[in-house]
Scaffold this motif. Sequence first.
Motif, PDB file in Angstrom:
ATOM      1  N   VAL A   1       5.020  -9.219   1.449  1.00 34.32           N
ATOM      2  CA  VAL A   1       3.900  -8.725   1.878  1.00 34.32           C
ATOM      3  C   VAL A   1       2.736  -9.640   2.152  1.00 34.32           C
ATOM      4  CG1 VAL A   1       2.410  -6.498   2.132  1.00 34.32           C
ATOM      5  CG2 VAL A   1       4.680  -6.430   0.984  1.00 34.32           C
ATOM      6  N   VAL A   2       2.208  -9.427   3.496  1.00 32.83           N
ATOM      7  CA  VAL A   2       0.902 -10.293   3.680  1.00 32.83           C
ATOM      8  C   VAL A   2      -0.130  -9.177   4.099  1.00 32.83           C
ATOM      9  CG1 VAL A   2      -0.288 -12.095   5.085  1.00 32.83           C
ATOM     10  CG2 VAL A   2       2.356 -12.144   4.722  1.00 32.83           C
ATOM     11  N   VAL A   3      -1.120  -9.065   3.431  1.00 36.31           N
ATOM     12  CA  VAL A   3      -2.403  -8.431   3.655  1.00 36.31           C
ATOM     13  C   VAL A   3      -3.660  -8.990   4.095  1.00 36.31           C
ATOM     14  CG1 VAL A   3      -3.866  -6.452   2.729  1.00 36.31           C
ATOM     15  CG2 VAL A   3      -1.585  -6.694   1.911  1.00 36.31           C
ATOM     16  N   PHE A   4      -4.052  -8.681   5.430  1.00 40.33           N
ATOM     17  CA  PHE A   4      -5.131  -9.334   5.902  1.00 40.33           C
ATOM     18  C   PHE A   4      -6.153  -8.366   5.601  1.00 40.33           C
ATOM     19  CE2 PHE A   4      -1.915 -12.089   8.240  1.00 40.33           C
ATOM     20  CZ  PHE A   4      -2.442 -13.371   7.917  1.00 40.33           C
ATOM     21  N   GLY A   5      -7.228  -8.692   4.986  1.00 41.65           N
ATOM     22  CA  GLY A   5      -8.467  -7.814   4.797  1.00 41.65           C
ATOM     23  C   GLY A   5      -8.638  -7.240   3.302  1.00 41.65           C
ATOM     24  N   ALA A   6      -9.656  -7.536   2.644  1.00 43.20           N
ATOM     25  CA  ALA A   6      -9.964  -7.394   1.462  1.00 43.20           C
ATOM     26  C   ALA A   6     -11.025  -6.169   1.388  1.00 43.20           C
ATOM     27  CB  ALA A   6     -10.491  -8.541   0.570  1.00 43.20           C
ATOM     28  N   GLY A   7     -11.163  -5.229   2.224  1.00 46.20           N
ATOM     29  CA  GLY A   7     -11.997  -3.958   2.279  1.00 46.20           C
ATOM     30  C   GLY A   7     -11.444  -2.784   1.284  1.00 46.20           C
ATOM     31  N   HIS A   8     -11.803  -1.709   1.460  1.00 53.06           N
ATOM     32  CA  HIS A   8     -11.772  -0.718   0.408  1.00 53.06           C
ATOM     33  C   HIS A   8     -10.206  -0.192   0.618  1.00 53.06           C
ATOM     34  CE1 HIS A   8     -15.686  -0.228  -0.461  1.00 53.06           C
ATOM     35  NE2 HIS A   8     -16.012   0.184   0.864  1.00 53.06           N
ATOM     36  N   VAL A   9      -9.457  -0.364   1.812  1.00 56.73           N
ATOM     37  CA  VAL A   9      -8.027   0.069   1.855  1.00 56.73           C
ATOM     38  C   VAL A   9      -7.120  -1.163   1.429  1.00 56.73           C
ATOM     39  CG1 VAL A   9      -6.296   0.657   3.451  1.00 56.73           C
ATOM     40  CG2 VAL A   9      -8.386   1.728   3.514  1.00 56.73           C
ATOM     41  N   GLY A  10      -7.500  -2.422   1.757  1.00 52.92           N
ATOM     42  CA  GLY A  10      -6.776  -3.604   1.517  1.00 52.92           C
ATOM     43  C   GLY A  10      -6.866  -3.712  -0.360  1.00 52.92           C
TER      44      GLY A  10
ATOM     45  N   LEU B   1       0.696  -2.452  -4.589  1.00 46.90           N
ATOM     46  CA  LEU B   1       1.622  -3.544  -4.472  1.00 46.90           C
ATOM     47  C   LEU B   1       1.679  -4.326  -5.790  1.00 46.90           C
ATOM     48  CD1 LEU B   1       0.983  -4.512  -0.906  1.00 46.90           C
ATOM     49  CD2 LEU B   1       2.656  -3.244  -1.498  1.00 46.90           C
ATOM     50  N   SER B   2       0.726  -4.426  -6.684  1.00 50.29           N
ATOM     51  CA  SER B   2       1.005  -5.347  -7.764  1.00 50.29           C
ATOM     52  C   SER B   2       1.717  -4.838  -8.741  1.00 50.29           C
ATOM     53  CB  SER B   2      -0.615  -5.443  -8.633  1.00 50.29           C
ATOM     54  OG  SER B   2      -0.984  -4.307  -8.926  1.00 50.29           O
ATOM     55  N   GLU B   3       2.373  -3.406  -8.653  1.00 49.75           N
ATOM     56  CA  GLU B   3       3.300  -2.449  -9.577  1.00 49.75           C
ATOM     57  C   GLU B   3       4.462  -2.894  -8.966  1.00 49.75           C
ATOM     58  OE1 GLU B   3       2.397  -1.930 -12.691  1.00 49.75           O
ATOM     59  OE2 GLU B   3       0.429  -2.219 -12.460  1.00 49.75           O
ATOM     60  N   LEU B   4       4.785  -3.319  -7.788  1.00 53.66           N
ATOM     61  CA  LEU B   4       6.373  -3.278  -7.048  1.00 53.66           C
ATOM     62  C   LEU B   4       6.779  -4.693  -7.140  1.00 53.66           C
ATOM     63  CD1 LEU B   4       5.151  -1.292  -3.935  1.00 53.66           C
ATOM     64  CD2 LEU B   4       6.271  -0.494  -6.014  1.00 53.66           C
ATOM     65  N   PRO B   5       8.180  -4.839  -6.783  1.00 50.82           N
ATOM     66  CA  PRO B   5       8.747  -5.956  -6.759  1.00 50.82           C
ATOM     67  C   PRO B   5       8.546  -6.677  -5.577  1.00 50.82           C
ATOM     68  CG  PRO B   5      10.405  -3.973  -6.432  1.00 50.82           C
ATOM     69  CD  PRO B   5       9.079  -3.500  -6.795  1.00 50.82           C
ATOM     70  N   CYS B   6       7.655  -7.123  -5.169  1.00 45.01           N
ATOM     71  CA  CYS B   6       7.265  -7.942  -4.040  1.00 45.01           C
ATOM     72  C   CYS B   6       6.287  -9.120  -4.183  1.00 45.01           C
ATOM     73  CB  CYS B   6       6.877  -7.060  -2.913  1.00 45.01           C
ATOM     74  SG  CYS B   6       5.058  -6.396  -3.251  1.00 45.01           S
ATOM     75  N   THR B   7       6.229  -9.898  -3.279  1.00 46.83           N
ATOM     76  CA  THR B   7       5.228 -11.027  -3.432  1.00 46.83           C
ATOM     77  C   THR B   7       4.144 -10.755  -2.367  1.00 46.83           C
ATOM     78  OG1 THR B   7       6.437 -12.322  -1.947  1.00 46.83           O
ATOM     79  CG2 THR B   7       6.836 -12.745  -4.304  1.00 46.83           C
TER      80      THR B   7
ATOM     81  N   ASN C   1      10.206 -13.375   7.699  1.00 45.39           N
ATOM     82  CA  ASN C   1      10.432 -12.099   7.573  1.00 45.39           C
ATOM     83  C   ASN C   1       9.649 -11.256   6.725  1.00 45.39           C
ATOM     84  OD1 ASN C   1      13.017 -12.443   9.257  1.00 45.39           O
ATOM     85  ND2 ASN C   1      13.877 -13.664   7.204  1.00 45.39           N
ATOM     86  N   ALA C   2       8.234 -11.653   6.866  1.00 47.08           N
ATOM     87  CA  ALA C   2       7.319 -10.831   5.976  1.00 47.08           C
ATOM     88  C   ALA C   2       6.743  -9.549   6.603  1.00 47.08           C
ATOM     89  CB  ALA C   2       6.188 -11.665   5.811  1.00 47.08           C
ATOM     90  N   TYR C   3       6.247  -8.681   5.821  1.00 45.99           N
ATOM     91  CA  TYR C   3       5.639  -7.336   6.180  1.00 45.99           C
ATOM     92  C   TYR C   3       4.081  -7.546   6.326  1.00 45.99           C
ATOM     93  CZ  TYR C   3      10.199  -5.420   4.787  1.00 45.99           C
ATOM     94  OH  TYR C   3      11.598  -5.105   4.671  1.00 45.99           O
TER      95      TYR C   3
END
Length: 290
Positions: free
Chosen positions: A109-118, A125-131, A172-174
């Motif tokens: 998973v790639v998250v662009f943005g470190a605001g409130h929702v990010g 996501l830190s608790e899920l089996p993903c990077t 193949n990222a999300y």
Amino acid sequence: MNWIEAIARLSREDKSFVIVTIVAVQGSAPRDAESKMVVDESNIHDTIGGGNLEYQAISKARGMLSNGLSNGAPTIIQESFTLGKDLIQCCGGKVELLFEYIPAKDFNVVVFGAGHVGKALVTILSELPCTVKWIDPRDEFIQAQKSAALGSNIELMKMQNPDVDVEKCPDNAYFLVMTHSHELDMQLIEAILSRNDARFCGLIGSKSKAAKFRSRLARKQFSKTEIARLTSPIGLDQVRSKRPMEVAVSVTGQLIALRQQFLRQPNIQNKSDSASSTNEDGNVIDLVNV
């Protein structure tokens, strides 16, 4: 390299491997119980004693790797080997081997943005089996998050160049785009759609914002097929909320649903063969290659 070092390195490099452990020994055997070795696609690390026992163990481990037994969780098999009768080894004892297949994570998973929702999203996501690659261009936001206790699967990065940063992301990222700037969002969406391999390209925002982005993409000569790969607004249709954590929960549910759908269709290789459907909000949902 011993088996402990091998597990650490292969985990860090996110590669699949099999841990082979002697769990029980009857009679004479090359090594004692609890001896281990690690087998990856091209190397063997440490030893369970050599000879035909080790050869057969390597062969079985490689078979597990090539068959791709992963559904996102380790697979465990236990098997008995009689050294004299089965393997023609003079030791003559009996050995129980445990094979633990540890798959590489391909839920990236790639998250662009470190605001409130990010921030709320990455917390879940830190608790899920993903990077997770978490990327933002603002120094103050990066520094604020560096002081927090991030999960071991989270990589916090400062954005240097949107096009280059997208290009460096895993295959193949999300992708989730939720920055502070609509222009930056647009640049990121263009780069993501141009990759042509994203399993999900999601943009936070209203229906109005989504419509404007699709119109701009069309004017920039993106095809209908490429524009159809943009999902916006993001989140589950059943959840109507603007609270950051509730939005994050909704988006996470959407990712999990898409991920599980992908795992049920492991033979699909690329998005050129995908089918799609449109929900009531006008979002295109990829029904094959999610």
